[in-house]
Design an enzyme around this catalytic site. Structure first.
Site, PDB file in Angstrom:
ATOM      1  CE1 TYR A  11      -3.706   2.027   2.692  1.00 39.36           C
ATOM      2  CE2 TYR A  11      -2.988   3.081   0.670  1.00 39.36           C
ATOM      3  CZ  TYR A  11      -3.818   3.041   1.771  1.00 39.36           C
ATOM      4  OH  TYR A  11      -4.767   4.020   1.950  1.00 39.36           O
ATOM      5  CE  LYS A  17      -6.059   1.507  -1.257  1.00 39.29           C
ATOM      6  NZ  LYS A  17      -5.606   2.866  -0.973  1.00 39.29           N
TER       7      LYS A  17
END
Ligand SMILES: CC(=O)N[C@@H]([C@@H](O)[C@H](O)[C@H](O)CO)[C@@H](O)CC(=O)C(=O)O
Length: 305
Positions: free
Chosen positions: A139, A167
């Site tokens: 992330y 992400k």
């Protein structure tokens, strides 16, 4: 080759659902999960920034994920963000997420202390090892975590066979292109900034994960479908209207998550509480602006969907 189709679509970041006393509500969590399922989203991203994870304890985060999985398991993709500000708790949440059968776990880098890349890689690999049968998603959200994923660090993490992608919530769309090129077709990159979803898709993002998807999922699903069909002109018209809505929601004194929860209550009759301090709750003078945003969403959905 992995089956990456489960990641290719619109995946709302799941909101924290609290009761009147600010405690995690299993029933309200299940209600939001069912609501998003019925809206036709690809999946949900649980326990991320929009999930206010930073302000929750380990047991609370387990309770939220259990409630989501009661509704979503086998019906939509579930990605569980499991990072805590220490390795041990992160590993506990990773193992718990795997025991529930999530599709993937995700993690920001360690926050607060500035750590060298080898320590960040160790943190992520330790978390991944706690869920040995589950995809791992990095992330990258430097504007909140305070540290950015670099290409050398990503290449190091690609040595871990459980790493399925990134992400990417950093603002440069070039980062999506860079990580997609490095990972290749056997890895995924998610577009993180909602304000530029169509740009991220144009640069190779496989799907989108976003904090404002949950308040207007219809518009993001439509943008995604139009981009896949090559109609970037219509998609851009929707993106422009969505961005006006985001900017309008950000004009409130209350935190964006509080604004979106209120709009969901007004539009859908679904009460999932407010936000947890130190995030700012809505104030009475926010009401006209919140209602203006609700109307903007109503009008955009009527126009495009
Ligand atoms: C910095 C930040 O919070 N970015 C959000 C965006 O969805 C953001 O809320 C949106 O673009 C509005 O600015 C996501 O990338 C992160 C996210 O959805 C999450 O983890 O909840």
């Amino acid at each position: 080759m992995r089956d990456l189709a489960k990641y290719q679509g619109i995946i709302p970041a799941f909101y924290a659902c609290y009761d009147e006393n600010g405690k995690v509500s299993r029933e309200r969590t299940k209600a939001l999960a069912l609501h998003l399922l019925k809206k036709g989203v690809k999946g949900v991203y649980v326990g991320g920034s929009s999930g206010e994870c930073i302000y929750q304890g380990v047991q609370e985060r387990k309770e939220i994920l259990e409630a989501v999985m009661e509704v979503a398991k086998g019906k939509m993709t579930v990605i569980a963000h499991v990072a805590c500000n220490n390795t041990a708790d992160s590993c506990e949440l990773a193992a718990h997420a795997e025991s529930l059968g999530v599709d993937a776990i995700a993690s920001i880098p360690p926050i607060y202390f500035r750590l060298p890349d080898h320590a960040i890689a160790q943190y992520w690999n330790d978390i991944s090892a706690a869920a040995p049968n589950t995809d791992f998603i990095i992330y990258n959200i430097p504007q909140l975590a305070g540290v950015a994923l670099t290409l050398p660090l990503f290449k190091e993490m690609l040595k871990n066979p459980r790493v399925v992608g990134v992400k990417n919530s950093s603002m440069p769309v070039q980062d999506i292109q860079m990580f997609k090129m490095a990972g290749g077709e056997d890895h995924v990159v998610f577009n993180g900034p909602d304000e530029q979803l169509i740009s991220g898709l144009a640069m190779g993002a496989d799907g989108g994960i976003g904090g404002t998807y949950g308040v207007m999922p219809e518009l993001y699903i439509k943008m995604f479908d139009l981009c896949k069909a090559g109609d970037y002109t219509t998609a851009r018209n929707i993106q422009n209207d969505v961005d006006k809505i985001i900017y309008a929601m950000c004009e409130c004194k209350g935190n964006l998550y509080a604004v979106m929860k209120e709009i969901i209550k007004l539009r859908e009759g679904l009460d999932i509480g407010s936000v947890r301090k130190p995030l700012a709750a809505l104030v009475p003078e926010d009401a006209p602006q919140v209602n203006k945003c609700k109307v903007m969403i109503d009008e955009a959905i009527a126009k495009y969907c």
